[in-house]
Scaffold this motif. Structure first.
Motif, mmCIF file in Angstrom:
data_model
loop_
_atom_site.group_PDB
_atom_site.id
_atom_site.type_symbol
_atom_site.label_atom_id
_atom_site.label_comp_id
_atom_site.label_asym_id
_atom_site.label_seq_id
_atom_site.Cartn_x
_atom_site.Cartn_y
_atom_site.Cartn_z
ATOM 1 N N VAL A 130 0.873 -1.174 0.000
ATOM 2 C CA VAL A 130 0.000 0.000 0.000
ATOM 3 C C VAL A 130 0.910 1.223 0.000
ATOM 4 C CG1 VAL A 130 -1.804 1.252 1.220
ATOM 5 C CG2 VAL A 130 -1.809 -1.250 1.215
ATOM 6 N N ILE A 131 0.750 2.046 -1.008
ATOM 7 C CA ILE A 131 1.614 3.227 -1.147
ATOM 8 C C ILE A 131 0.736 4.480 -1.044
ATOM 9 C CG2 ILE A 131 3.227 4.433 -2.692
ATOM 10 C CD1 ILE A 131 3.601 1.572 -4.032
ATOM 11 N N TYR A 132 1.246 5.433 -0.255
ATOM 12 C CA TYR A 132 0.461 6.656 -0.030
ATOM 13 C C TYR A 132 1.131 7.836 -0.724
ATOM 14 C CZ TYR A 132 -1.540 3.813 3.702
ATOM 15 O OH TYR A 132 -2.144 2.806 4.395
ATOM 16 N N GLN A 133 0.316 8.779 -1.122
ATOM 17 C CA GLN A 133 0.837 10.051 -1.649
ATOM 18 C C GLN A 133 1.567 10.757 -0.508
ATOM 19 O OE1 GLN A 133 -2.217 12.809 -2.817
ATOM 20 N NE2 GLN A 133 -0.757 14.298 -3.628
ATOM 21 N N GLY A 135 2.560 13.045 2.303
ATOM 22 C CA GLY A 135 1.673 13.806 3.191
ATOM 23 C C GLY A 135 0.522 12.984 3.734
ATOM 24 N N TRP A 136 0.392 11.786 3.236
ATOM 25 C CA TRP A 136 -0.681 10.887 3.704
ATOM 26 C C TRP A 136 -0.046 9.591 4.228
ATOM 27 C CZ3 TRP A 136 -5.726 12.476 3.894
ATOM 28 C CH2 TRP A 136 -6.046 13.611 3.160
ATOM 29 N N ASP A 137 -0.723 8.991 5.161
ATOM 30 C CA ASP A 137 -0.283 7.671 5.628
ATOM 31 C C ASP A 137 -1.495 6.868 6.081
ATOM 32 O OD1 ASP A 137 -1.005 8.557 8.138
ATOM 33 O OD2 ASP A 137 1.043 9.153 8.686
ATOM 34 N N GLU A 138 -1.222 5.734 6.723
ATOM 35 C CA GLU A 138 -2.334 4.823 7.041
ATOM 36 C C GLU A 138 -3.316 5.400 8.057
ATOM 37 O OE1 GLU A 138 0.067 1.518 8.418
ATOM 38 O OE2 GLU A 138 -0.549 1.956 10.467
ATOM 39 N N THR A 139 -2.927 6.482 8.716
ATOM 40 C CA THR A 139 -3.858 7.060 9.693
ATOM 41 C C THR A 139 -5.085 7.671 9.031
ATOM 42 O OG1 THR A 139 -2.625 9.129 9.665
ATOM 43 C CG2 THR A 139 -2.060 7.569 11.416
ATOM 44 N N LEU A 140 -5.017 7.814 7.714
ATOM 45 C CA LEU A 140 -6.158 8.410 7.025
ATOM 46 C C LEU A 140 -7.420 7.562 7.212
ATOM 47 C CD1 LEU A 140 -7.101 7.015 3.992
ATOM 48 C CD2 LEU A 140 -4.744 7.638 3.512
ATOM 49 N N PHE A 141 -7.220 6.254 7.461
ATOM 50 C CA PHE A 141 -8.389 5.364 7.592
ATOM 51 C C PHE A 141 -9.154 5.613 8.893
ATOM 52 C CE2 PHE A 141 -5.733 3.037 4.555
ATOM 53 C CZ PHE A 141 -6.662 2.872 3.540
ATOM 54 N N GLU A 154 -5.724 -0.424 -11.768
ATOM 55 C CA GLU A 154 -6.921 0.361 -12.051
ATOM 56 C C GLU A 154 -6.537 1.811 -12.345
ATOM 57 O OE1 GLU A 154 -9.800 -1.390 -12.035
ATOM 58 O OE2 GLU A 154 -10.874 0.366 -12.783
ATOM 59 N N MET A 155 -5.581 2.315 -11.546
ATOM 60 C CA MET A 155 -5.103 3.691 -11.749
ATOM 61 C C MET A 155 -4.498 3.864 -13.153
ATOM 62 S SD MET A 155 -3.166 4.943 -8.315
ATOM 63 C CE MET A 155 -2.365 6.356 -9.055
ATOM 64 N N GLU A 156 -3.669 2.878 -13.476
ATOM 65 C CA GLU A 156 -2.983 2.967 -14.779
ATOM 66 C C GLU A 156 -3.987 2.864 -15.927
ATOM 67 O OE1 GLU A 156 1.300 1.136 -13.280
ATOM 68 O OE2 GLU A 156 -0.115 -0.143 -14.377
ATOM 69 N N GLU A 157 -4.952 1.973 -15.733
ATOM 70 C CA GLU A 157 -5.945 1.768 -16.778
ATOM 71 C C GLU A 157 -6.779 3.024 -17.011
ATOM 72 O OE1 GLU A 157 -7.989 -2.001 -16.188
ATOM 73 O OE2 GLU A 157 -9.684 -1.215 -17.349
ATOM 74 N N GLN A 158 -7.117 3.699 -15.866
ATOM 75 C CA GLN A 158 -7.963 4.893 -15.964
ATOM 76 C C GLN A 158 -7.134 6.166 -16.173
ATOM 77 O OE1 GLN A 158 -11.305 4.729 -15.986
ATOM 78 N NE2 GLN A 158 -11.302 2.515 -15.630
ATOM 79 N N GLY A 159 -5.823 6.054 -15.995
ATOM 80 C CA GLY A 159 -4.953 7.228 -16.162
ATOM 81 C C GLY A 159 -5.045 8.216 -15.020
ATOM 82 N N PHE A 160 -5.357 7.720 -13.831
ATOM 83 C CA PHE A 160 -5.450 8.612 -12.662
ATOM 84 C C PHE A 160 -4.066 8.853 -12.056
ATOM 85 C CE2 PHE A 160 -9.859 6.633 -11.975
ATOM 86 C CZ PHE A 160 -10.492 7.660 -12.643
ATOM 87 N N VAL A 161 -3.921 10.011 -11.467
ATOM 88 C CA VAL A 161 -2.702 10.317 -10.702
ATOM 89 C C VAL A 161 -3.135 10.789 -9.309
ATOM 90 C CG1 VAL A 161 -1.229 10.869 -12.661
ATOM 91 C CG2 VAL A 161 -2.617 12.680 -11.593
ATOM 92 N N TYR A 162 -2.142 10.790 -8.352
ATOM 93 C CA TYR A 162 -2.449 11.242 -6.990
ATOM 94 C C TYR A 162 -3.009 12.660 -7.022
ATOM 95 C CZ TYR A 162 0.370 7.364 -5.136
ATOM 96 O OH TYR A 162 0.851 6.137 -4.834
ATOM 97 N N GLY A 163 -4.017 12.871 -6.213
ATOM 98 C CA GLY A 163 -4.602 14.205 -6.110
ATOM 99 C C GLY A 163 -5.831 14.382 -6.973
ATOM 100 N N LEU A 194 -7.843 10.931 -4.783
ATOM 101 C CA LEU A 194 -6.951 9.767 -4.831
ATOM 102 C C LEU A 194 -5.656 10.101 -4.081
ATOM 103 C CD1 LEU A 194 -6.445 6.905 -5.984
ATOM 104 C CD2 LEU A 194 -5.424 8.001 -7.987
ATOM 105 N N VAL A 195 -5.391 9.387 -2.999
ATOM 106 C CA VAL A 195 -4.208 9.699 -2.191
ATOM 107 C C VAL A 195 -3.289 8.487 -1.998
ATOM 108 C CG1 VAL A 195 -5.297 11.588 -0.913
ATOM 109 C CG2 VAL A 195 -5.439 9.252 -0.020
ATOM 110 N N GLY A 196 -3.555 7.411 -2.689
ATOM 111 C CA GLY A 196 -2.670 6.254 -2.537
ATOM 112 C C GLY A 196 -3.066 5.145 -3.474
ATOM 113 N N GLN A 197 -2.245 4.122 -3.475
ATOM 114 C CA GLN A 197 -2.538 3.004 -4.359
ATOM 115 C C GLN A 197 -2.200 1.679 -3.700
ATOM 116 O OE1 GLN A 197 0.508 2.247 -7.488
ATOM 117 N NE2 GLN A 197 1.197 4.307 -6.985
ATOM 118 N N VAL A 198 -2.884 0.655 -4.174
ATOM 119 C CA VAL A 198 -2.581 -0.701 -3.724
ATOM 120 C C VAL A 198 -1.770 -1.321 -4.848
ATOM 121 C CG1 VAL A 198 -3.552 -2.905 -3.029
ATOM 122 C CG2 VAL A 198 -4.727 -0.804 -2.419
#
Lengths: 410, 236
Positions: A130-133, A135-141, A154-163, A194-198
């Motif tokens: 699990v990778i976070y942008q 400024g973000w970490d697991e405490t966001l949950f 999914e990110m790559e397929e949709q072309g999303f980036v952090y933020g 979007l602030v992170g990726q699996v």
């Protein structure tokens, strides 16, 4: 008087050594006794720390731990509970990108959403990171930010980036009482940042895992805003202090009385998928702790007899020594030393010897290194106090002797 | 002569749970400085009880005992024994843990006399009772009975009091030592103005006394006044 005491200690070596020895041994034995109780107590504390008691909310007959419906009231009750720790809860939703009508959901509703209050609440296969942008970490949950994490593919397929602020339409599940039929109902539309990726690129497992992770409270707020009943699908936690199991169960029962939760009983309960029972995995702890507690209870039962024993030893030894010094006492009296002063002299002499014995006992116990120094000092203090109490009684009785009768008896 | 002790109708009762025994019955007498008094009588006649009252170890049940005109009940009796009256016992009763010299120093140390001065005075008193200097550092168990009794007398005079009470002081001694002790007690009375009261069975000791009282069933009678000393008997 004091010069006499010092000479008496110095010149009556065997008597002095005997008193020192008895008190040294007494202090060591008492330290062993308290050390044993302390050791059992440490084992019990270690057991409590190393044998956590996990509790899981289940359906009434205990057949289901996940996929159940744990009500918001139950969750609030557990959130407010003082006797629990590491409360984990999660639920599952469906989502699709963008805005679409319910009629089009089959074509668009392609994201499995795991809603969790901790990253640990979601079970991810090995090699999944699990990778976070920044400024973000697991405490966001634990918070209620409108954010999400997406699978890397999914990110790559949709072309999303952090933020990216991604619009989603979210749906939730509703089962009938038997959990045979399920309805998928629309919760609404929401924009999540979007602030992170699996990162699933190294994963070789075929097992399904969620496409998207969202903080629990974010979703719960959304349900409340829409005034839709919210439920968690899995809830687990640990007993905060396994040694206070009764207080924990009492607290859980209080929640139960509010119609939220009951300690799981299993047999005879009617099937339902409502999360209204609690399975407490305390069997191993109770068995092991029970043995230790019994040992501590038995040893502690000897506390008063041990105190009395120390007092009696002090009394008997001092009484015997005093009997051998009755004429000395009478002679003091006949030379004009008041009875309290004469008794004080003997008492001081015993005080010095008993103290010396306890110091030796203490040092031996400290060198043995089995207990805390503070504990050893307390034990030696108690031994000293008990013995001197016995000595005091013996010497006060000595003060009642009539001096001249004793000196003229020969 | 000045009366230092006066007993007026002194009675004493031993009381146990089951019985009362009258040990002294209306004893009246007086004791003056510079004289040796002997109290004779059979065992159980009450003489030791009377001595314990004189020593301030107890108080009369009835009657009054005056010490220099003051009722003994009103005195601090520990202080009285510490500073004014000393008792010498048949069994010597020295502190077995202290040397001869330390035994004599003991009452002075109770009076807070500095150690150096107490030591000096102790040596002086031991010289007075004619104890050889070689014995000063010995333990009491290492010297003879006569020597021990001399140490006891030295300890008694070390307290600085003028009243010497002796309970059978020669009871454990041979005739030679007995003579020495009697002479010593007489010397203290006649030369140093002590009042010496001796409880004794011993006729020789009684014969050396200036006044002899007899005690029988708690009743004190005068056996011999000072003036009645037989011709041929010399004051020691």
């Amino acid at each position: 008087m004091y010069h006499y005491i010092l000479k008496s200690i110095k010149r009556q070596k065997s008597r002095s050594v005997l008193v020192i020895l008895v008190n040294g041994v007494l202090a060591i034995l008492l330290n062993l006794y308290f050390g044993l109780i302390g050791s059992y107590q440490t084992q019990l504390a270690d057991l409590a720390a190393n044998t956590p008691i996990k509790c899981t909310v289940t359906n009434p007959d205990g057949t289901m731990e996940v996929g159940i419906a744990v009500s918001s009231d139950t969750l609030r009750g557990l959130q407010a509970a003082r006797q629990i720790r590491d409360l984990d809860y999660s639920t599952q939703l469906k989502a699709g990108y963008g805005v679409f009508e319910e009629a089009d959901r089959d074509a668009n509703l392609n994201l499995d959403v795991n809603v969790v209050n901790k990253i640990d609440s979601t079970v991810l296969p090995e090699n999944i990171k699990v990778i976070y942008q920044e400024g973000w970490d697991e405490t966001l949950f634990a918070g209620a930010e409108k954010v999400c994490l997406l699978k890397k593919s999914e990110m790559e397929e949709q072309g999303f980036v952090y933020g990216d602020e991604i619009p989603f339409t979210i749906f939730y599940y509703r089962y009938d009482d038997k959990r045979r039929d399920v309805d998928i109902l629309e919760l609404g539309r929401v924009h999540l940042k979007l602030v992170g990726q699996v990162d699933d690129s190294d994963s070789v497992e075929s097992r399904d895992y969620p496409d998207m992770l969202v903080p629990f409270q974010t979703v719960w707020d959304e349900f409340e805003e829409k005034q839709i009943e919210f439920t968690a699908e899995a809830v687990s936690f640990y007993v905060k202090d396994p040694l206070a199991l009764n207080a924990f169960k009492e607290e859980m029962r209080r929640i139960g009385e509010l119609g939220l939760l009951e300690i799981y009983k299993g047999d005879g309960a009617k099937f339902s998928y409502k999360g209204s029972a609690l399975y407490v995995q305390d069997g191993i702890f109770i068995t092991m702790a029970g043995r230790l507690k019994t040992a501590i209870r038995i040893l502690s039962a000897f506390l008063l007899p041990m105190g009395i024993l120390v007092f009696i030893v002090g009394y008997v030894i001092s009484h015997l020594l005093a009997n051998g010094r009755v004429k000395e006492f009478a002679l003091f009296r006949s030379l004009g030393v008041g009875a309290p002063c004469a008794v004080w002299g003997f008492w001081c002499e015993q005080f010095v010897l008993v103290l010396a014995g306890n110091v030796i006992g203490c040092l031996t116990a400290i060198l043995a290194g089995q207990q805390e120094i503070q504990e050893i000092l307390s034990v030696c203090g108690a031994a000293f106090g008990g013995y001197m109490l016995g000595t005091t009684v013996a010497l006060v009785l000595l003060a009642k002797e009539k001096p001249l009768e004793l000196l003229m008896s020969e | 002569m000045e009366k230092i002790i006066e007993a007026v109708n002194v009675s004493y009762i031993y009381q146990t749970k089951y019985q009362k025994t009258k040990a002294l019955s209306e004893v009246s007498c007086s004791f003056e400085r510079g004289k040796v008094y002997a109290i004779t009588g059979k065992s159980g006649s009450g003489k030791s009880t009377f001595l314990s009252l004189l020593a301030g170890l107890d108080v009369p049940a009835e009657g009054t005992l005056y010490i220099e005109g003051e009722d003994i009940r009103k005195l601090n009796r520990d202080e009285y024994r510490l500073n004014r009256a000393s008792v010498i016992y048949q069994a010597f009763h020295l502190f077995p843990l202290l040397t001869v010299q330390e035994n004599v120093m003991f009452p002075m140390q109770l009076q807070h006399i500095p150690a150096r001065e107490a030591k000096m005075r102790a040596q002086e008193y031991l010289k007075k009772v004619e104890l050889p200097e070689t014995l000063y550092k010995k333990m009491p168990g290492m010297i003879s009975g006569g020597e021990q009794q001399r140490v006891a007398i030295a300890r008694a005079i070390a307290s600085g009091g003028e009243i010497l009470l002796a309970d059978e002081p020669t009871g454990n001694l041979d005739s030679q030592n007995e003579k020495v002790i009697v002479e010593l007690l007489c010397k203290l009375a006649h030369e140093d103005n002590y009042v010496v009261i001796v409880v004794t069975h011993n006729e020789a000791v009684a014969a050396a006394a200036d006044v002899v009282y007899g005690m029988s069933d708690g009743v004190l009678t005068v056996v011999r006044e000072e003036a009645e000393r037989k011709s041929g008997e010399t004051k020691c």
